[in-house]
Enzyme design. Structure first.
Site, short mmCIF file in Angstrom:
data_model
loop_
_atom_site.label_atom_id
_atom_site.label_comp_id
_atom_site.label_asym_id
_atom_site.label_seq_id
_atom_site.Cartn_x
_atom_site.Cartn_y
_atom_site.Cartn_z
CG ASP A 132 -2.28 0.62 0.97
OD1 ASP A 132 -2.31 1.86 0.88
OD2 ASP A 132 -3.28 -0.10 0.85
CG ASP A 141 -3.09 2.40 18.38
OD1 ASP A 141 -2.82 2.85 19.51
OD2 ASP A 141 -4.22 2.54 17.86
CG HIS A 164 -5.32 3.82 1.06
ND1 HIS A 164 -4.86 2.55 0.74
CD2 HIS A 164 -6.61 3.86 0.69
CE1 HIS A 164 -5.84 1.87 0.18
NE2 HIS A 164 -6.92 2.63 0.13
CG ASN A 262 -13.60 1.79 -4.03
OD1 ASN A 262 -13.95 0.69 -3.63
ND2 ASN A 262 -12.59 2.46 -3.49
CB ALA A 278 -9.49 -7.56 -7.40
CB SER A 336 -9.17 0.40 0.20
OG SER A 336 -8.42 0.52 -0.96
#
Length: 387
Positions: A132, A141, A164, A262, A278, A336
């Protein structure tokens, strides 16, 4: 949420080589093109693929029965397939938060059953690669987390300048004890591999993606999550290069999971085909659902007859996860966001079952929650964590 105004191809070629004849294929390419030799050809030994800085037309006669070259295709641009909820216009926004209380755990983790798992089901021992825009190493985190990383974008470090990639990494492998609730991470003890294949503007090419896949396989990653893609026209076939790469990955025990895309606008009756890569049959294509378990208006569909099916669906609307900068967290929409849900849950299945590759694909689909929706929109249904 589309990149319809962006260029589709780079002017270069991606070349599929016989798996046992990569070096011979590179020499053949060097002798049949205007390149200055093999140093001008980028090859990927594990994948059996090369990228050449010439247009496909120049290589039209290079493949054949006796040639080490199996296929030649134009290199595509690829783009990140998600954006913050705040960027959606009111007319296109999808809000449906009434079904879940997110005070402690996100709706996606609740809908997929992750919130109900025993603490030891955490992805331990599984290697997950996120290809990505990188990751925010400074995010609280991810502090203290061992992260293997590499950038495949010239002049850019792995540090995420977009958000992203950090959002996707957070969903798939984020902490179970974030600096503030709700919890959003799935396989929080998985070994995290971050390949920066998209620039800080969210764009990349087949070359950077293939480099990332090569790197992930060389590092024996069990799962590769790719929330990226390029648009596909109705009737356009899938890439033989990516399909063969995905098959070779499955044979080595690596499952590639990618966002369906999308580019649809279902509110206006528009269903566009699943994006590349994909749309390859050996890559698990993920559609997006909202919290009422309805198809997101933007989620692309399996409408092309030659491949391009949707395989499974995940939470992809109003998804809360980690981002860089002062806010630390944000809500994004996109296939995504659905993809890392599936990747993180795949890591859980890999941990508890020991399955890899095609067998891991099989168990993910067998345990999905069936939905009263078209399989062309959601595949087998909503991904579910191990019981």
């Amino acid at each position: 949420m589309t990149h319809s105004n962006q260029p589709r191809t780079t002017g270069r070629s991606i070349v599929l080589l016989r798996e046992n004849a990569v070096n011979e294929g590179v020499r053949t390419l060097a002798s049949t093109t205007r390149t200055r030799g093999t140093d001008d050809i980028v090859s990927f030994e594990n994948l059996g693929v090369a990228v050449v800085d010439v247009p496909p037309e120049e290589l039209a006669d290079a493949s054949g029965d006796d040639s080490p070259i199996l296929a030649v295709e134009p290199e595509r641009y690829v783009y990140a397939l998600g954006e913050p909820t705040s960027k959606m216009t009111a007319a296109r926004s999808v809000t449906s938060q009434a079904e879940f209380d997110e005070s402690h755990v996100t709706w996606g983790l609740q809908a997929t059953g992750v919130a109900n798992l025993k603490p030891n089901v955490d992805g331990s021992g599984i290697r997950v690669a996120i290809l990505d825009t990188g990751i925010d190493f400074k995010h609280p985190d991810f502090q203290g987390r061992s992260i293997v990383s590499k950038s495949f974008i010239d002049g850019e470090e792995v540090q995420d300048g977009d958000s992203h990639g950090t959002h996707c990494a957070g969903t798939s492998c984020g902490s179970n004890k974030p600096s503030q609730l709700p919890r959003y991470g799935i396989a929080y003890n998985a070994s995290l591999y971050v390949g920066k294949v998209l620039a800080n503007d969210g764009s990349g090419s087949d070359s950077s993606v293939l480099q990332g896949i090569e790197w992930a396989i060389a590092n024996r990653c069990d799962i590769i999550s790719m929330s990226l893609g390029g648009s596909v026209e109705p009737g356009e076939p899938f890439s033989q290069v990516y399909e063969t790469v995905a098959k070779r990955a499955l044979n080595r025990g690596t499952l590639i999971i990618a966002a369906a895309g999308n580019s649809s606008d279902r509110n206006n009756g528009i269903r566009n085909p699943v994006n590349s890569p994909a749309n390859c049959p050996s890559i698990m294509a993920v559609a997006a659902l909202d919290s009422q378990l309805q198809v997101a208006y933007f989620s692309d569909a399996g409408i092309n007859p030659d491949g391009g099916h949707v395989d499974i669906a995940g939470p992809g609307v109003d998804v809360y996860s980690s981002v860089p900068l002062l806010g630390k967290y944000d809500r994004f929409n996109g296939t995504s966001m659905a993809t890392p849900h599936v990747a993180g849950i795949a890591a859980l299945y890999a941990q508890v079952t020991g399955l890899r590759g095609r067998e891991l694909w099989w168990i993910l689909t067998q345990n999905a929650q069936r939905l009263d929706l078209f399989t062309s929109d959601v595949g087998i249904g909503l991904v579910q964590a191990p019981k």
